[in-house]
Design an enzyme around this catalytic site. Sequence first.
Site, PDB file in Angstrom:
ATOM      1  N   LYS A 182       3.495  -3.491  36.679  1.00 43.79           N
ATOM      2  CA  LYS A 182       4.298  -3.086  35.516  1.00 43.79           C
ATOM      3  C   LYS A 182       4.554  -1.579  35.527  1.00 43.79           C
ATOM      4  O   LYS A 182       3.690  -0.801  35.902  1.00 43.79           O
ATOM      5  CB  LYS A 182       3.565  -3.460  34.219  1.00 43.79           C
ATOM      6  CG  LYS A 182       3.267  -4.948  34.098  1.00 43.79           C
ATOM      7  CD  LYS A 182       2.405  -5.248  32.877  1.00 43.79           C
ATOM      8  CE  LYS A 182       1.032  -4.628  32.967  1.00 43.79           C
ATOM      9  NZ  LYS A 182       0.094  -5.128  31.934  1.00 43.79           N
ATOM     10  N   THR A 215       3.838   2.227  21.718  1.00 40.92           N
ATOM     11  CA  THR A 215       3.825   1.229  22.795  1.00 40.92           C
ATOM     12  C   THR A 215       2.476   0.502  22.880  1.00 40.92           C
ATOM     13  O   THR A 215       2.204  -0.168  23.867  1.00 40.92           O
ATOM     14  CB  THR A 215       4.095   1.907  24.156  1.00 40.92           C
ATOM     15  OG1 THR A 215       3.092   2.924  24.354  1.00 40.92           O
ATOM     16  CG2 THR A 215       5.468   2.538  24.213  1.00 40.92           C
ATOM     17  N   GLY A 217      -0.104  -2.167  22.906  1.00 39.88           N
ATOM     18  CA  GLY A 217      -0.051  -3.624  22.972  1.00 39.88           C
ATOM     19  C   GLY A 217       1.051  -4.197  23.845  1.00 39.88           C
ATOM     20  O   GLY A 217       1.214  -5.423  23.889  1.00 39.88           O
ATOM     21  N   THR A 218       1.771  -3.356  24.582  1.00 45.85           N
ATOM     22  CA  THR A 218       2.870  -3.899  25.420  1.00 45.85           C
ATOM     23  C   THR A 218       2.339  -4.877  26.473  1.00 45.85           C
ATOM     24  O   THR A 218       2.893  -5.952  26.673  1.00 45.85           O
ATOM     25  CB  THR A 218       3.654  -2.788  26.165  1.00 45.85           C
ATOM     26  OG1 THR A 218       2.738  -1.908  26.772  1.00 45.85           O
ATOM     27  CG2 THR A 218       4.595  -2.045  25.267  1.00 45.85           C
ATOM     28  N   GLY A 219       1.255  -4.468  27.162  1.00 41.63           N
ATOM     29  CA  GLY A 219       0.727  -5.300  28.256  1.00 41.63           C
ATOM     30  C   GLY A 219       0.157  -6.611  27.741  1.00 41.63           C
ATOM     31  O   GLY A 219       0.371  -7.675  28.342  1.00 41.63           O
ATOM     32  N   CYS A 220      -0.571  -6.543  26.613  1.00 39.46           N
ATOM     33  CA  CYS A 220      -1.144  -7.762  26.018  1.00 39.46           C
ATOM     34  C   CYS A 220      -0.011  -8.709  25.620  1.00 39.46           C
ATOM     35  O   CYS A 220      -0.061  -9.919  25.871  1.00 39.46           O
ATOM     36  CB  CYS A 220      -1.964  -7.414  24.777  1.00 39.46           C
ATOM     37  SG  CYS A 220      -3.292  -6.238  25.079  1.00 39.46           S
TER      38      CYS A 220
HETATM   39  N1  LIG Z   1       9.269   2.353  27.116  1.00 39.67           N
HETATM   40  C1  LIG Z   1       9.482   1.138  27.631  1.00 39.67           C
HETATM   41  N2  LIG Z   1      10.730   0.585  27.627  1.00 39.67           N
HETATM   42  C2  LIG Z   1      10.935  -0.651  28.121  1.00 39.67           C
HETATM   43  N3  LIG Z   1       9.967  -1.425  28.655  1.00 39.67           N
HETATM   44  C3  LIG Z   1       8.713  -0.925  28.672  1.00 39.67           C
HETATM   45  C4  LIG Z   1       8.400   0.374  28.177  1.00 39.67           C
HETATM   46  N4  LIG Z   1       7.057   0.571  28.310  1.00 39.67           N
HETATM   47  C5  LIG Z   1       6.559  -0.547  28.875  1.00 39.67           C
HETATM   48  N5  LIG Z   1       7.541  -1.449  29.101  1.00 39.67           N
HETATM   49  C6  LIG Z   1       7.391  -2.800  29.651  1.00 39.67           C
HETATM   50  O1  LIG Z   1       6.306  -3.385  28.950  1.00 39.67           O
HETATM   51  C7  LIG Z   1       5.567  -4.232  29.819  1.00 39.67           C
HETATM   52  C8  LIG Z   1       4.116  -3.759  29.818  1.00 39.67           C
HETATM   53  O2  LIG Z   1       3.987  -2.690  30.718  1.00 39.67           O
HETATM   54  P1  LIG Z   1       2.913  -1.541  30.624  1.00 39.67           P
HETATM   55  O3  LIG Z   1       3.193  -0.708  29.412  1.00 39.67           O
HETATM   56  O4  LIG Z   1       2.927  -0.849  31.940  1.00 39.67           O
HETATM   57  O5  LIG Z   1       1.571  -2.365  30.430  1.00 39.67           O
HETATM   58  P2  LIG Z   1       0.144  -1.933  29.844  1.00 39.67           P
HETATM   59  O6  LIG Z   1       0.241  -2.082  28.353  1.00 39.67           O
HETATM   60  O7  LIG Z   1      -0.777  -2.905  30.476  1.00 39.67           O
HETATM   61  O8  LIG Z   1      -0.083  -0.507  30.266  1.00 39.67           O
HETATM   62  C9  LIG Z   1       6.248  -4.144  31.180  1.00 39.67           C
HETATM   63  O9  LIG Z   1       7.135  -5.237  31.322  1.00 39.67           O
HETATM   64  C10 LIG Z   1       6.999  -2.818  31.116  1.00 39.67           C
HETATM   65  O10 LIG Z   1       8.130  -2.807  31.969  1.00 39.67           O
HETATM   66  C1  LIG Z   2      -8.998  -5.207  22.669  1.00 40.19           C
HETATM   67  C2  LIG Z   2      -7.980  -4.497  23.513  1.00 40.19           C
HETATM   68  N1  LIG Z   2      -7.402  -5.161  24.527  1.00 40.19           N
HETATM   69  C3  LIG Z   2      -6.469  -4.535  25.289  1.00 40.19           C
HETATM   70  C4  LIG Z   2      -6.108  -3.236  25.039  1.00 40.19           C
HETATM   71  C5  LIG Z   2      -5.087  -2.556  25.913  1.00 40.19           C
HETATM   72  O1  LIG Z   2      -3.884  -2.310  25.205  1.00 40.19           O
HETATM   73  P1  LIG Z   2      -3.175  -0.879  25.272  1.00 40.19           P
HETATM   74  O2  LIG Z   2      -3.029  -0.538  26.735  1.00 40.19           O
HETATM   75  O3  LIG Z   2      -1.874  -1.049  24.589  1.00 40.19           O
HETATM   76  O4  LIG Z   2      -4.095   0.084  24.564  1.00 40.19           O
HETATM   77  C6  LIG Z   2      -6.736  -2.579  23.959  1.00 40.19           C
HETATM   78  N2  LIG Z   2      -6.439  -1.296  23.656  1.00 40.19           N
HETATM   79  N3  LIG Z   2      -7.678  -3.231  23.213  1.00 40.19           N
END
Ligand SMILES: Nc1ncnc2c1ncn2[C@@H]1O[C@H](COP(=O)(O)OP(=O)(O)O)[C@@H](O)[C@H]1O
Ligand SMILES: Cc1ncc(COP(=O)(O)O)c(N)n1
Length: 273
Positions: A182, A215, A217-220
């Site tokens: 990602k 942003t 919680g995007t990954g979750c």
């Molecule tokens: N600013 C953004 N604009 C559009 N898509 C985003 C943005 N930030 C993250 N994403 C998307 O959100 C999803 C989660 O990615 P990411 O943020 O790298 O995960 P994590 O929360 O695990 O760090 C991916 O599909 C990524 O492309």
């Molecule tokens: C309980 C829990 N699970 C996952 C994440 C990661 O999410 P983020 O990368 O958005 O902080 C988090 N902060 N807390």
Amino acid sequence: MNTDTSPKIPVVLTIAGSDSGGGAGIQADLRTFAFHCVHGTSAITCVTAQNTLGVVGVEAIPPEVVVAQINAVCDDIGVQSAKTGMLLNKEIIAAVAEQVEALQIPNLVVDPVMVSRTGFQLLDDDAVKNLRNLLIPKAALVTPNRYEAQILSGLPINSLDDMRAASQIIHRNTGVKVVLVKGGGMQGSLRGVDIWFDGHHTETLTTKHVDTKNTHGTGCTLSAAIAANLARGSDLITAVKQAKEYVTNALSYSLAIGKGQGPVGHFFPLLNK
Ligand SMILES: Nc1ncnc2c1ncn2[C@@H]1O[C@H](COP(=O)(O)OP(=O)(O)O)[C@@H](O)[C@H]1O
Ligand SMILES: Cc1ncc(COP(=O)(O)O)c(N)n1
């Protein structure tokens, strides 16, 4: 009541940590499941005291209690897919991997959570080995972010080509079916770009970059949406593309709550009605 008229709703399991601030973890997963019209079940691995500014405390749930939650759900209700999020330590990872195998849990999406958006470590250093060797090999899909992909591949990631190379190394080292690296942790417009590698094909999945600091919680949300789409019958690449659209919308409607990085917003289907 005549139960024959009950709708057939798919069931999804999240194995993850609790976020008291409600933006990530179990809370984000269950909300995502609800907005995908699937029934959400949960096995909580740890409790975090957390808000938009950071994580101030973590307490692990004993591995046998995590296992008991998984068994309670699977023995009675049954699940069409599952996702893992924050697993915290090597003992919980080993226990989860064993249950996934024993119960033949289908359509497993592993989000290899290591560090929070606010920079707090969410996985013990000595737990990466179990993640790589015991759990990721059992997944249909693993979804590392930039930092996690660097740890799992051993490669510094600064470009799309680096993301592609890392996806191939992770695929080779773990034997997982598909890797999705990602781009949220990259610079500028690369933040909306993810790399898919299934052992044969690389795909660059692009959605528009949303300019917001909220942003959390995007990954979750992405991994939960993928699991929900799989339970609803989508094939894997379609499930990922649909989930990316959902996350882009959730980012566009993210919530400016708290003093730090607010959570993505799930209410867009209900707004403006
Ligand atoms: N600013 C953004 N604009 C559009 N898509 C985003 C943005 N930030 C993250 N994403 C998307 O959100 C999803 C989660 O990615 P990411 O943020 O790298 O995960 P994590 O929360 O695990 O760090 C991916 O599909 C990524 O492309
Ligand atoms: C309980 C829990 N699970 C996952 C994440 C990661 O999410 P983020 O990368 O958005 O902080 C988090 N902060 N807390």
